[in-house]
Write a protein that holds these residues in place. Structure first.
Motif, mmCIF file in Angstrom:
data_model
loop_
_atom_site.group_PDB
_atom_site.id
_atom_site.type_symbol
_atom_site.label_atom_id
_atom_site.label_comp_id
_atom_site.label_asym_id
_atom_site.label_seq_id
_atom_site.Cartn_x
_atom_site.Cartn_y
_atom_site.Cartn_z
ATOM 1 N N PRO A 171 -33.334 -35.081 21.055
ATOM 2 C CA PRO A 171 -34.404 -34.248 21.611
ATOM 3 C C PRO A 171 -35.226 -34.957 22.688
ATOM 4 N N ALA A 206 -33.207 -34.758 25.838
ATOM 5 C CA ALA A 206 -33.204 -33.391 26.362
ATOM 6 C C ALA A 206 -34.504 -33.084 27.092
ATOM 7 N N GLU A 207 -35.630 -33.496 26.524
ATOM 8 C CA GLU A 207 -36.921 -33.229 27.163
ATOM 9 C C GLU A 207 -37.055 -33.963 28.488
ATOM 10 N N LYS A 213 -34.923 -32.041 30.946
ATOM 11 C CA LYS A 213 -35.582 -30.775 31.282
ATOM 12 C C LYS A 213 -36.688 -30.996 32.304
ATOM 13 N N PRO A 215 -27.261 -28.407 28.531
ATOM 14 C CA PRO A 215 -27.010 -28.660 27.107
ATOM 15 C C PRO A 215 -25.550 -28.947 26.791
ATOM 16 N N VAL A 256 -26.051 -31.390 18.852
ATOM 17 C CA VAL A 256 -26.265 -30.814 20.180
ATOM 18 C C VAL A 256 -27.483 -29.896 20.215
ATOM 19 N N HIS A 257 -27.946 -29.631 21.429
ATOM 20 C CA HIS A 257 -28.961 -28.625 21.701
ATOM 21 C C HIS A 257 -28.240 -27.277 21.680
ATOM 22 N N ASN A 271 -29.090 -23.991 22.001
ATOM 23 C CA ASN A 271 -29.329 -22.944 22.985
ATOM 24 C C ASN A 271 -28.681 -23.328 24.317
ATOM 25 N N GLU A 297 -33.270 -25.833 16.590
ATOM 26 C CA GLU A 297 -32.861 -25.878 17.993
ATOM 27 C C GLU A 297 -31.726 -26.882 18.198
ATOM 28 N N TYR A 298 -31.649 -27.853 17.295
ATOM 29 C CA TYR A 298 -30.614 -28.889 17.340
ATOM 30 C C TYR A 298 -29.910 -28.920 15.987
ATOM 31 N N ILE A 324 -36.624 -33.658 14.465
ATOM 32 C CA ILE A 324 -36.498 -33.019 15.782
ATOM 33 C C ILE A 324 -37.871 -32.897 16.439
ATOM 34 N N ILE A 335 -39.381 -34.395 20.129
ATOM 35 C CA ILE A 335 -39.911 -33.522 21.183
ATOM 36 C C ILE A 335 -41.355 -33.887 21.507
#
Length: 433
Positions: free
Chosen positions: A230, A233-234, A237, A244, A360-361, A363, A378-379, A420, A424
């Motif tokens: 996470p 991913a952030e 993003k 993803p 994995v993410h 979405n 979400e993960y 998670i 984040i």
């Protein structure tokens, strides 16, 4: 007399034809001809080379098939088995219509001087799909790279330190990046303790990926994976480059343990040939082995089930204790990282049917919405079909889990959401330095 001479002549012709047919099937390095000769020995062959209209791998596969058909092998059986194993790893495919070249890639290991990083770099150095290997760490990478550079394989190695834009130089042009950087677990250390040290390391290295190779496949090995993925991913993003399908948390060590510890139940002499999915997360009770769907079947009696599940979930503790404070599960984790990276690269080259569980993410990946709806997360780690774009499709096996696994999933969910959220929140509100 004439009949006798005719029989002798017929036998002679048959022998000559047999020798010719056998010679034509020998690999090019045993029987080179002007049309099919090649200047390099097998150890130096590139898998996108073509000889006589067939790929090198295909010709070697023909050789293995020929050896199987002979009662007396040309080489001792151990050598033949080793050669066959190499062909199996390297046999990516010949299209029925035409030979398709395999794309070679640049790979980077961030944290290459550590206990996981060094053996992982060694495995990637001899990977048949890597032709450039870039190593980065805060210390010792020039030495590690120099050491690996003496190995006679395709990949050219380079070592980079933070000075002189080392991270930029290491990452520019990379197709796949593996991050095992961070401190290892020590006796008594929890994954929350690890988080305090490794979160900022993963954040900063992922920023480097966002800046210098945003299209690369990014494989996170640094623990705690439930939180570091996470974080990554952030960061991606925020940089506006998040895909993803190209971000993976490597949970493969859980699969290796599940395969190994259930060997006596599956009956596979080579436990890696079994298919055993592990879902959920990548720490302690968030790890859920799905033995009910194992192939071959793994019928684990109730009296032994709890013990084997505990070993899969807490195998890292077993290694930390056995090493008596001198390290953690570094060698097995390096192999796990390599196995997953090889699957990603094979799929990127177009090989079909490659499925690996990975965190994995959800979405943004086909099939992810169903998992989000069913779990609320979400993960999540699930079997994922890999392809040229990365995570092509998530395979939902949740409806098929049995009662024992449903109980494990309930416990998994209690801890996973906190992991998670912690990642984040760290990325969105980093602590003041």
């Amino acid at each position: 007399m004439a009949m006798f001479m005719a029989m002798v002549m017929a036998m002679f012709v048959a022998m000559v034809m047999s020798v010719v047919l056998l010679a034509r099937r020998l690999p090019w390095y045993i029987h080179p001809t002007p049309a099919e000769g090649h200047p390099n020995p097998p150890s130096a062959m590139r898998h996108n080379d073509l000889v006589g209209g067939k790929s090198m791998v295909s010709r070697d596969a023909d050789w293995v098939e020929m050896q199987r058909s002979l009662q007396a092998p040309l080489f001792p059986s151990a050598i033949a088995r080793a050669h066959e194993a190499a062909v199996t790893v390297g046999k990516y495919r010949d299209s029925p219509a035409s030979v398709q070249a395999v794309t070679m890639v640049k790979a980077a290991v961030l944290g290459a001087s550590g206990g996981i990083g060094q053996p992982l770099s060694l495995l990637l150095k001899v990977c048949p799909l890597v032709d450039e290997l870039s190593l980065y760490d805060v210390v010792n990478t020039p030495g590690v790279a120099a050491d690996l550079s003496h190995i006679s394989s395709c990949a050219k190695t380079s070592g980079h330190l933070p000075k002189d834009e080392g991270l930029k130089n290491a990452l520019t042009g990379c197709d796949i990046v593996l991050i095992p950087a961070g401190i290892p677990r020590k006796p008594g250390m929890t994954r929350d303790d690890l988080f305090k040290f490794n979160a900022s390391i993963v954040r900063d290295l992922t920023q480097g990926v966002a800046d210098h190779c945003p299209k690369a496949f990014l494989l996170i090995i640094s623990n705690p994976v439930n939180s570091t993925v996470p974080i990554a991913a952030e960061v991606l993003k925020k940089a506006g480059v998040f895909d993803p399908k190209r971000l993976f948390g490597v949970t493969t060590l859980d699969i290796l343990r599940a395969e190994t510890f259930a060997q006596k139940y599956t009956g596979e002499k080579d436990p890696s040939k079994a298919t055993i999915h592990v879902i959920g997360g990548h720490s302690g009770e968030t790890i859920v082995p799905v033995y009910s769907q194992a192939k071959p079947a793994a019928d684990i009696p109730d009296s032994e089930y709890a013990e084997i599940i505990h070993r899969v979930q807490f195998g890292g503790d077993e290694v930390v204790k056995a090493k008596d404070g001198a390290g953690s599960a570094t060698l097995s984790m390096a192999y796990a990282g390599y196995r997953f990276a090889l699957s990603v690269l094979r799929a990127a080259n177009g090989e079909k049917g490659i499925v690996e569980p990975t965190f994995v993410h959800l979405n943004g990946v086909e099939g992810g919405e169903a998992i989000i709806k069913e779990t609320g997360f979400e993960y999540f780690s699930m079997p994922v079909e890999l392809g040229p774009s990365g995570a092509e499709k998530i395979i939902n096996i949740l409806p098929q889990v049995n009662e024992r696994e449903q109980a494990l999933l309930k416990i998994c969910k209690e801890g996973l959401q906190g992991n998670i959220t912690k990642g984040i929140e760290f990325a969105q509100n980093p602590p003041q330095k």
